[in-house]
Structure formats: structure tokens, C-alpha cells
Scaffold this motif. Structure first.
Motif, PDB file in Angstrom:
ATOM      1  N   MET A 240      -2.069  49.422 -24.046  1.00 49.90           N
ATOM      2  CA  MET A 240      -2.361  49.959 -22.725  1.00 49.90           C
ATOM      3  C   MET A 240      -3.482  50.993 -22.844  1.00 49.90           C
ATOM      4  SD  MET A 240       0.268  51.583 -19.952  1.00 49.90           S
ATOM      5  CE  MET A 240       0.935  50.045 -19.396  1.00 49.90           C
ATOM      6  N   ALA A 241      -4.434  50.942 -21.964  1.00 46.24           N
ATOM      7  CA  ALA A 241      -5.590  51.837 -21.997  1.00 46.24           C
ATOM      8  C   ALA A 241      -5.195  53.257 -21.578  1.00 46.24           C
ATOM      9  CB  ALA A 241      -6.682  51.304 -21.081  1.00 46.24           C
ATOM     10  N   LEU A 242      -5.955  54.218 -22.065  1.00 46.71           N
ATOM     11  CA  LEU A 242      -5.689  55.616 -21.741  1.00 46.71           C
ATOM     12  C   LEU A 242      -5.736  55.853 -20.236  1.00 46.71           C
ATOM     13  CD1 LEU A 242      -5.185  58.528 -22.591  1.00 46.71           C
ATOM     14  CD2 LEU A 242      -7.654  58.779 -22.915  1.00 46.71           C
ATOM     15  N   GLU A 243      -6.695  55.232 -19.549  1.00 46.31           N
ATOM     16  CA  GLU A 243      -6.806  55.426 -18.103  1.00 46.31           C
ATOM     17  C   GLU A 243      -5.546  54.946 -17.384  1.00 46.31           C
ATOM     18  OE1 GLU A 243      -9.773  54.466 -14.388  1.00 46.31           O
ATOM     19  OE2 GLU A 243     -10.581  54.583 -16.411  1.00 46.31           O
ATOM     20  N   ASP A 244      -4.925  53.887 -17.879  1.00 42.56           N
ATOM     21  CA  ASP A 244      -3.674  53.408 -17.286  1.00 42.56           C
ATOM     22  C   ASP A 244      -2.571  54.456 -17.420  1.00 42.56           C
ATOM     23  OD1 ASP A 244      -4.886  51.008 -16.627  1.00 42.56           O
ATOM     24  OD2 ASP A 244      -4.160  49.983 -18.437  1.00 42.56           O
ATOM     25  N   GLU A 245      -2.535  55.105 -18.569  1.00 44.03           N
ATOM     26  CA  GLU A 245      -1.515  56.133 -18.810  1.00 44.03           C
ATOM     27  C   GLU A 245      -1.747  57.372 -17.937  1.00 44.03           C
ATOM     28  OE1 GLU A 245       1.216  55.912 -20.712  1.00 44.03           O
ATOM     29  OE2 GLU A 245       0.665  53.845 -21.158  1.00 44.03           O
ATOM     30  N   LEU A 246      -3.000  57.599 -17.548  1.00 45.48           N
ATOM     31  CA  LEU A 246      -3.343  58.776 -16.752  1.00 45.48           C
ATOM     32  C   LEU A 246      -3.464  58.448 -15.271  1.00 45.48           C
ATOM     33  CD1 LEU A 246      -6.049  60.350 -19.091  1.00 45.48           C
ATOM     34  CD2 LEU A 246      -3.635  60.952 -18.906  1.00 45.48           C
ATOM     35  N   SER A 247      -2.893  57.323 -14.856  1.00 46.21           N
ATOM     36  CA  SER A 247      -3.009  56.874 -13.473  1.00 46.21           C
ATOM     37  C   SER A 247      -1.697  57.011 -12.715  1.00 46.21           C
ATOM     38  CB  SER A 247      -3.461  55.411 -13.433  1.00 46.21           C
ATOM     39  OG  SER A 247      -4.745  55.296 -13.978  1.00 46.21           O
ATOM     40  N   CYS A 248      -1.818  57.419 -11.474  1.00 42.70           N
ATOM     41  CA  CYS A 248      -0.679  57.555 -10.575  1.00 42.70           C
ATOM     42  C   CYS A 248      -0.135  56.168 -10.247  1.00 42.70           C
ATOM     43  CB  CYS A 248      -1.138  58.268  -9.299  1.00 42.70           C
ATOM     44  SG  CYS A 248       0.092  58.317  -7.979  1.00 42.70           S
ATOM     45  N   PRO A 249       1.184  55.966 -10.317  1.00 37.07           N
ATOM     46  CA  PRO A 249       1.745  54.656  -9.994  1.00 37.07           C
ATOM     47  C   PRO A 249       1.635  54.290  -8.512  1.00 37.07           C
ATOM     48  CG  PRO A 249       3.475  56.164 -10.716  1.00 37.07           C
ATOM     49  CD  PRO A 249       2.179  56.889 -10.821  1.00 37.07           C
ATOM     50  N   VAL A 250       1.337  55.250  -7.651  1.00 34.25           N
ATOM     51  CA  VAL A 250       1.212  54.965  -6.217  1.00 34.25           C
ATOM     52  C   VAL A 250      -0.215  54.537  -5.877  1.00 34.25           C
ATOM     53  CG1 VAL A 250       1.354  55.933  -3.885  1.00 34.25           C
ATOM     54  CG2 VAL A 250       3.126  56.470  -5.566  1.00 34.25           C
ATOM     55  N   CYS A 251      -1.207  55.353  -6.210  1.00 38.49           N
ATOM     56  CA  CYS A 251      -2.602  55.046  -5.836  1.00 38.49           C
ATOM     57  C   CYS A 251      -3.366  54.319  -6.939  1.00 38.49           C
ATOM     58  CB  CYS A 251      -3.341  56.315  -5.437  1.00 38.49           C
ATOM     59  SG  CYS A 251      -3.636  57.476  -6.793  1.00 38.49           S
ATOM     60  N   THR A 252      -2.829  54.302  -8.151  1.00 34.00           N
ATOM     61  CA  THR A 252      -3.423  53.682  -9.349  1.00 34.00           C
ATOM     62  C   THR A 252      -4.755  54.296  -9.770  1.00 34.00           C
ATOM     63  OG1 THR A 252      -4.535  51.835  -8.226  1.00 34.00           O
ATOM     64  CG2 THR A 252      -2.234  51.473  -8.909  1.00 34.00           C
ATOM     65  N   ASP A 253      -5.097  55.472  -9.250  1.00 37.60           N
ATOM     66  CA  ASP A 253      -6.269  56.223  -9.700  1.00 37.60           C
ATOM     67  C   ASP A 253      -5.808  57.273 -10.707  1.00 37.60           C
ATOM     68  OD1 ASP A 253      -8.134  54.917  -8.086  1.00 37.60           O
ATOM     69  OD2 ASP A 253      -7.785  56.275  -6.403  1.00 37.60           O
ATOM     70  N   VAL A 254      -6.765  57.844 -11.434  1.00 31.16           N
ATOM     71  CA  VAL A 254      -6.432  58.946 -12.332  1.00 31.16           C
ATOM     72  C   VAL A 254      -5.825  60.059 -11.480  1.00 31.16           C
ATOM     73  CG1 VAL A 254      -7.376  60.679 -13.912  1.00 31.16           C
ATOM     74  CG2 VAL A 254      -8.213  58.322 -13.999  1.00 31.16           C
ATOM     75  N   PHE A 255      -4.752  60.670 -11.993  1.00 32.36           N
ATOM     76  CA  PHE A 255      -4.015  61.694 -11.246  1.00 32.36           C
ATOM     77  C   PHE A 255      -4.927  62.777 -10.683  1.00 32.36           C
ATOM     78  CE2 PHE A 255      -0.586  60.193 -14.076  1.00 32.36           C
ATOM     79  CZ  PHE A 255       0.427  60.015 -13.154  1.00 32.36           C
ATOM     80  N   ARG A 256      -4.678  63.148  -9.443  1.00 34.80           N
ATOM     81  CA  ARG A 256      -5.304  64.300  -8.808  1.00 34.80           C
ATOM     82  C   ARG A 256      -4.168  65.252  -8.443  1.00 34.80           C
ATOM     83  NH1 ARG A 256      -6.989  59.899  -6.259  1.00 34.80           N
ATOM     84  NH2 ARG A 256      -5.759  60.451  -4.443  1.00 34.80           N
ATOM     85  N   ASP A 257      -4.192  66.453  -8.949  1.00 32.68           N
ATOM     86  CA  ASP A 257      -3.141  67.442  -8.722  1.00 32.68           C
ATOM     87  C   ASP A 257      -1.760  66.839  -8.999  1.00 32.68           C
ATOM     88  OD1 ASP A 257      -1.880  69.815  -8.063  1.00 32.68           O
ATOM     89  OD2 ASP A 257      -2.075  69.538  -5.900  1.00 32.68           O
ATOM     90  N   PRO A 258      -1.504  66.403 -10.257  1.00 32.27           N
ATOM     91  CA  PRO A 258      -0.243  65.749 -10.569  1.00 32.27           C
ATOM     92  C   PRO A 258       0.959  66.682 -10.476  1.00 32.27           C
ATOM     93  CG  PRO A 258      -1.494  66.097 -12.572  1.00 32.27           C
ATOM     94  CD  PRO A 258      -2.368  66.528 -11.428  1.00 32.27           C
ATOM     95  N   VAL A 259       2.056  66.117  -9.986  1.00 32.29           N
ATOM     96  CA  VAL A 259       3.325  66.838  -9.905  1.00 32.29           C
ATOM     97  C   VAL A 259       4.389  66.017 -10.618  1.00 32.29           C
ATOM     98  CG1 VAL A 259       2.807  68.100  -7.786  1.00 32.29           C
ATOM     99  CG2 VAL A 259       3.871  65.842  -7.641  1.00 32.29           C
ATOM    100  N   LEU A 260       5.432  66.712 -11.061  1.00 34.40           N
ATOM    101  CA  LEU A 260       6.514  66.108 -11.817  1.00 34.40           C
ATOM    102  C   LEU A 260       7.787  66.162 -10.992  1.00 34.40           C
ATOM    103  CD1 LEU A 260       7.342  65.013 -14.655  1.00 34.40           C
ATOM    104  CD2 LEU A 260       7.872  67.393 -15.248  1.00 34.40           C
ATOM    105  N   LEU A 261       8.458  65.017 -10.866  1.00 33.22           N
ATOM    106  CA  LEU A 261       9.743  64.968 -10.163  1.00 33.22           C
ATOM    107  C   LEU A 261      10.873  65.239 -11.156  1.00 33.22           C
ATOM    108  CD1 LEU A 261       9.337  61.830  -7.847  1.00 33.22           C
ATOM    109  CD2 LEU A 261       8.653  64.195  -7.447  1.00 33.22           C
ATOM    110  N   SER A 262      12.053  65.499 -10.646  1.00 31.25           N
ATOM    111  CA  SER A 262      13.204  65.800 -11.506  1.00 31.25           C
ATOM    112  C   SER A 262      13.579  64.625 -12.402  1.00 31.25           C
ATOM    113  CB  SER A 262      14.401  66.235 -10.662  1.00 31.25           C
ATOM    114  OG  SER A 262      14.710  65.239  -9.705  1.00 31.25           O
TER     115      SER A 262
END
Length: 99
Positions: free
Chosen positions: A1-23
């Protein structure tokens, strides 16, 4: 799996912008999770469907990693553009010929 895939939001599939963590441990862009929760009737994680009663917390490590990745991508793109033919827009190819 490519690094960009690991750094992508599962909702928008873009690299995270202001990432947040759920419980539950999943991360999303702050805007993506807020939009998801606004459009759905519950505060479930879009990946595992676990209820997330607490407000998501900023994922600073992931944010820093994404910012560094995007900076490096921009630097690489600028470097590649420097080696582009101004007329044709193609990468200039340099090579040695042997006789």
C-alpha cells in the motif's frame, strides 16, 4: 500500500486535512467527520460503525506527517517542472551515447 493511501481520509480519500481521532482509533478530516455526522442520525464511525460519544481530538502526529508529505510532494513536483521543456511541456531526457 502506498504512503499516500495510508495518509488519506477514508471519507474524502484525500490526504488528511486537520485530522481528528475518534475513540475507536480511526482518523478522519475534521470537516469530513462533521459532515458525516450532520448527514446521519448518529455519531458512528464511518469505518467500524462504533458509537463515538466524545468529541474527536486533534491527531497532531498525523497532521504533522501529512504536512511534511505534502511539502515533499510539492518540492518534488517543482523539481520535476524545472526539467520540463518550456515549449512541449515534456520531461527533458538527457543521456549519453556510446559509439
Amino acid at each position: 500500500m502506498a504512503l499516500e493511501d495510508e495518509l488519506s481520509c477514508p471519507v474524502c480519500t484525500d490526504v488528511f486535512r486537520d485530522p481528528v481521532l475518534l475513540s475507536c482509533g480511526h482518523s478522519f478530516c475534521r470537516q469530513c467527520i462533521n459532515d458525516h455526522w450532520t448527514s446521519s442520525s448518529s455519531r458512528n464511525c464511518p469505518v467500524c460503525r462504533q458509537l463515538s460519544p466524545q468529541e474527536p481530538v486533534s491527531n497532531l502526529c498525523l497532521r504533522n506527517t501529512c504536512e511534511t508529505y505534502l511539502r515533499e510532494q510539492n518540492t518534488r513536483k517543482e523539481r520535476d517542472e524545472e526539467h520540463e521543456c518550456q515549449i512541449h511541456g515534456e520531461k527533458i531526457k538527457l543521456f549519453c551515447q556510446t559509439n
